[in-house]
Design a protein around this motif. Structure first.
Motif, PDB file in Angstrom:
ATOM      1  N   SER A 140       0.867  -1.172   0.000  1.00  0.00           N
ATOM      2  CA  SER A 140       0.000   0.000   0.000  1.00  0.00           C
ATOM      3  C   SER A 140       0.904   1.221   0.000  1.00  0.00           C
ATOM      4  N   SER A 141       0.355   2.362  -0.363  1.00  0.00           N
ATOM      5  CA  SER A 141       1.147   3.580  -0.469  1.00  0.00           C
ATOM      6  C   SER A 141       1.098   4.362   0.830  1.00  0.00           C
ATOM      7  N   ALA A 142       2.268   4.751   1.303  1.00  0.00           N
ATOM      8  CA  ALA A 142       2.382   5.444   2.577  1.00  0.00           C
ATOM      9  C   ALA A 142       2.000   6.913   2.454  1.00  0.00           C
ATOM     10  N   ASP A 143       1.498   7.441   3.557  1.00  0.00           N
ATOM     11  CA  ASP A 143       1.157   8.853   3.657  1.00  0.00           C
ATOM     12  C   ASP A 143       1.205   9.234   5.140  1.00  0.00           C
ATOM     13  N   ARG A 144       1.100  10.511   5.422  1.00  0.00           N
ATOM     14  CA  ARG A 144       0.989  10.984   6.796  1.00  0.00           C
ATOM     15  C   ARG A 144      -0.482  10.904   7.192  1.00  0.00           C
ATOM     16  N   ILE A 145      -0.795  10.122   8.244  1.00  0.00           N
ATOM     17  CA  ILE A 145      -2.218   9.898   8.555  1.00  0.00           C
ATOM     18  C   ILE A 145      -2.579  10.228   9.998  1.00  0.00           C
TER      19      ILE A 145
ATOM     20  N   HIS B 289      -1.580   4.142   5.782  1.00  0.00           N
ATOM     21  CA  HIS B 289      -2.469   4.244   4.620  1.00  0.00           C
ATOM     22  C   HIS B 289      -3.891   4.389   5.141  1.00  0.00           C
ATOM     23  N   TRP B 290      -4.492   5.524   4.875  1.00  0.00           N
ATOM     24  CA  TRP B 290      -5.766   5.869   5.508  1.00  0.00           C
ATOM     25  C   TRP B 290      -6.916   4.980   5.055  1.00  0.00           C
ATOM     26  N   MET B 291      -7.141   4.828   3.761  1.00  0.00           N
ATOM     27  CA  MET B 291      -8.334   4.139   3.274  1.00  0.00           C
ATOM     28  C   MET B 291      -7.979   2.736   2.810  1.00  0.00           C
ATOM     29  N   ALA B 292      -8.040   1.781   3.735  1.00  0.00           N
ATOM     30  CA  ALA B 292      -7.615   0.421   3.437  1.00  0.00           C
ATOM     31  C   ALA B 292      -8.712  -0.417   2.777  1.00  0.00           C
ATOM     32  N   MET B 293      -9.987  -0.073   2.977  1.00  0.00           N
ATOM     33  CA  MET B 293     -11.095  -0.926   2.539  1.00  0.00           C
ATOM     34  C   MET B 293     -10.959  -2.334   3.137  1.00  0.00           C
ATOM     35  N   GLN B 294     -10.378  -2.389   4.313  1.00  0.00           N
ATOM     36  CA  GLN B 294     -10.127  -3.639   5.016  1.00  0.00           C
ATOM     37  C   GLN B 294     -10.131  -3.353   6.509  1.00  0.00           C
TER      38      GLN B 294
ATOM     39  N   GLY C  64     -10.069   1.144   9.892  1.00  0.00           N
ATOM     40  CA  GLY C  64     -10.099   0.974   8.442  1.00  0.00           C
ATOM     41  C   GLY C  64      -8.830   1.457   7.777  1.00  0.00           C
ATOM     42  N   SER C  65      -7.749   1.537   8.556  1.00  0.00           N
ATOM     43  CA  SER C  65      -6.466   2.005   8.019  1.00  0.00           C
ATOM     44  C   SER C  65      -5.377   0.978   8.297  1.00  0.00           C
ATOM     45  N   TRP C  66      -4.269   1.100   7.558  1.00  0.00           N
ATOM     46  CA  TRP C  66      -3.054   0.340   7.844  1.00  0.00           C
ATOM     47  C   TRP C  66      -2.015   1.299   8.411  1.00  0.00           C
ATOM     48  N   PHE C  67      -1.210   0.827   9.350  1.00  0.00           N
ATOM     49  CA  PHE C  67      -0.220   1.662  10.007  1.00  0.00           C
ATOM     50  C   PHE C  67       1.171   1.053   9.859  1.00  0.00           C
ATOM     51  N   TYR C  68       2.111   1.855   9.377  1.00  0.00           N
ATOM     52  CA  TYR C  68       3.531   1.519   9.268  1.00  0.00           C
ATOM     53  C   TYR C  68       3.839   0.451   8.228  1.00  0.00           C
ATOM     54  N   LEU C  69       3.051  -0.583   8.122  1.00  0.00           N
ATOM     55  CA  LEU C  69       3.301  -1.651   7.149  1.00  0.00           C
ATOM     56  C   LEU C  69       2.984  -1.149   5.741  1.00  0.00           C
ATOM     57  N   ASP C  70       3.960  -1.235   4.814  1.00  0.00           N
ATOM     58  CA  ASP C  70       3.646  -0.779   3.457  1.00  0.00           C
ATOM     59  C   ASP C  70       4.034  -1.772   2.367  1.00  0.00           C
ATOM     60  N   ALA C  71       4.627  -2.931   2.714  1.00  0.00           N
ATOM     61  CA  ALA C  71       4.891  -3.942   1.690  1.00  0.00           C
ATOM     62  C   ALA C  71       5.171  -5.280   2.354  1.00  0.00           C
ATOM     63  N   VAL C  72       4.838  -6.350   1.635  1.00  0.00           N
ATOM     64  CA  VAL C  72       5.159  -7.718   2.024  1.00  0.00           C
ATOM     65  C   VAL C  72       5.737  -8.401   0.798  1.00  0.00           C
ATOM     66  N   THR C  73       6.835  -9.118   0.973  1.00  0.00           N
ATOM     67  CA  THR C  73       7.452  -9.811  -0.154  1.00  0.00           C
ATOM     68  C   THR C  73       7.626 -11.290   0.167  1.00  0.00           C
TER      69      THR C  73
ATOM     70  N   GLU D  92       2.735 -12.288 -11.338  1.00  0.00           N
ATOM     71  CA  GLU D  92       1.706 -12.694 -10.373  1.00  0.00           C
ATOM     72  C   GLU D  92       1.594 -11.734  -9.200  1.00  0.00           C
ATOM     73  N   GLY D  93       2.669 -11.068  -8.858  1.00  0.00           N
ATOM     74  CA  GLY D  93       2.627 -10.122  -7.758  1.00  0.00           C
ATOM     75  C   GLY D  93       1.894  -8.855  -8.158  1.00  0.00           C
ATOM     76  N   VAL D  94       1.006  -8.369  -7.292  1.00  0.00           N
ATOM     77  CA  VAL D  94       0.258  -7.139  -7.555  1.00  0.00           C
ATOM     78  C   VAL D  94       0.381  -6.232  -6.336  1.00  0.00           C
ATOM     79  N   ALA D  95       0.856  -5.024  -6.568  1.00  0.00           N
ATOM     80  CA  ALA D  95       0.971  -4.016  -5.521  1.00  0.00           C
ATOM     81  C   ALA D  95      -0.021  -2.905  -5.806  1.00  0.00           C
ATOM     82  N   ASN D  96      -0.857  -2.589  -4.831  1.00  0.00           N
ATOM     83  CA  ASN D  96      -1.832  -1.509  -4.987  1.00  0.00           C
ATOM     84  C   ASN D  96      -1.207  -0.214  -4.476  1.00  0.00           C
ATOM     85  N   ALA D  97      -0.821   0.661  -5.410  1.00  0.00           N
ATOM     86  CA  ALA D  97      -0.204   1.946  -5.073  1.00  0.00           C
ATOM     87  C   ALA D  97      -1.193   3.079  -5.319  1.00  0.00           C
TER      88      ALA D  97
END
Length: 414
Positions: free
Chosen positions: A54-59, A165-170, A193-202, A250-255
């Motif tokens: 997900s794309s990071a921002d100040r939240i 990431h403010w609007m996670a839809m999760q 409804g937000s994600w905090f600090y985590l911005d990628a998983v590989t 196969e990998g998809v990143a939502n930015a």
């Protein structure tokens, strides 16, 4: 040759529970002895392929002593899971302690036996400076595709601005104190409804596999899709890629970031300013999928067609300079939205003509034609309209993903 079928549903839950617990992987070899990367390290073969981002921002403002249980949906499966934690917008250091990864059972509860501690350079705690990122060490075991992965963080010390990431839809969960090792959800009663600090998983897939990053705005972020069901158009795209015999992506990143623009900062940094961090830095990236511009057009004052075209050219040049491919999508119709006007519509049409015919991109996906009504090309087809005349509903999101030429995402391999 057709690919081997991936385990799904209850089978996938059981496999992930076993593998994260027992460390089974390709050939049964644990992957945890690989040296840990330094904080903020660039991509490399040891980092595998991004399976979620997900794309990071100040939240908001950071706080000491908080726990975060973050639910994410993987795209590609593999071994050696790493998480990337970001303090990109922080103005003070942040300390992470007792970071765990497991599998969602229901709500904040985890599948028994699946919750495993992640380390950073062999230590359970890491402090990330202001503006920095850090990757965890690889976790032994296999993570299946399309898993509901849960990353639990405890932040004993933080301050200043909070990155997320403010609007996670999760739906994810927060708590006071450290409950990261608990598989029960009893102490994780606070929903977010937000994600905090985590911005990628590989992960490291078993075959040569690449990834695509969808650089976009609220449509890509999934607004008007159904929360917790992973029906954003990049989610539908990931499902198509997972079963396709014609591409090794196969990998998809939502930015995507709601309200984001190509040219100017606002909600999130502009696409021009965040391209490197939110897309080009992702491990295994092969292609950037560019779909935004409507927020630039409907702003007051709105961007001109020439300004937007110059921005697209700059983005394409930077992607190509990084050795990646860029697929561009036309701007979808939005008549009926409160900021629509004929002048903005004229800009949209001129920009779309450029996207279709300029040859600046490695491929084009025509979301305008996919989504528009045959009776009024300035409006979304009512069956695809999420209700505000700008954002597609679940059916519209599916149509967008179905309209992507999957082989075009694999252009970097040719």
């Amino acid at each position: 040759m057709p690919r081997t079928a991936r385990p799904r549903g209850r089978t996938a839950l059981a496999i992930l529970s076993c593998c994260l617990l027992l460390g089974c992987g390709s050939g049964g070899t644990p992957q945890g002895d690989e040296p840990a990367p330094p904080a903020g390290a660039p991509t490399g073969t040891g980092y595998g392929v991004v399976t979620w981002a997900s794309s990071a921002d100040r939240i908001g403002a950071a706080a000491d002593g908080r726990g975060y249980r973050l639910v994410v949906h993987t795209s590609v499966g593999g071994t050696g899971l790493r998480v990337r934690l970001s303090n990109a917008f922080g103005d003070q250091p942040v300390t992470f302690d007792n970071v765990h990864a497991g599998l969602q059972r229901e709500g904040a509860a985890l599948v028994p036996g699946s919750n495993r501690r992640l380390t950073f350079g062999g230590a359970r705690s890491v402090t990330v400076p202001a503006g920095g990122i850090v990757y965890s060490d690889p976790l032994p075991g296999h993570v299946p595709a399309a898993s509901k992965l849960v990353v639990s963080l405890y932040v004993p010390r933080a301050g200043g601005a909070l990155t997320g990431h403010w609007m996670a839809m999760q739906t994810s969960y927060t708590t006071d104190g450290d409950h990261t090792a608990e598989e029960s959800g009893a102490n994780w009663a606070q929903r977010t409804g937000s994600w905090f600090y985590l911005d990628a998983v590989t992960v490291r897939p078993g075959t040569a596999t690449g990834a695509v990053a969808a650089l976009g705005d609220s449509i890509t972020d999934g607004w008007q899709s159904t929360t917790d069901l992973d029906r954003r158009w990049p989610d539908h795209l990931a499902r198509r890629l997972r079963t396709s015999p014609t591409t090794a992506v196969e990998g998809v990143a939502n930015a995507g970031i709601a309200g984001n623009k190509v040219l100017t900062d606002g909600p999130g940094q502009s696409a021009l300013n965040r391209l490197s961090r939110d897309a080009l830095s992702l491990p295994g990236l092969r292609t950037v999928f560019l779909f935004q511009g409507v927020n630039d057009i409907k702003a007051e004052p709105g961007a001109t067609a020439d300004e937007l075209i110059a921005g697209y050219r700059t983005l394409a040049d930077r992607v190509h300079a990084a050795g990646k491919c860029v697929v561009a999508a036309t701007i979808a119709p939005y008549k009926g939205w409160r900021e629509w006007d004929p002048a903005g519509e004229a800009v949209r049409r001129k920009v779309n003509a450029f996207i279709r015919t300029s040859g600046e991109f490695d491929a084009v996906t025509d979301f305008d034609r996919i989504l528009r009504s045959p009776y009024d090309h300035e409006r979304i087809l009512p069956a695809f309209d999420g209700g505000d005349h700008l954002h597609p509903n679940d059916k519209g999101m599916q149509a967008m993903a179905d309209g992507v030429d999957l082989e075009s995402l694999d252009c970097g391999s040719r």
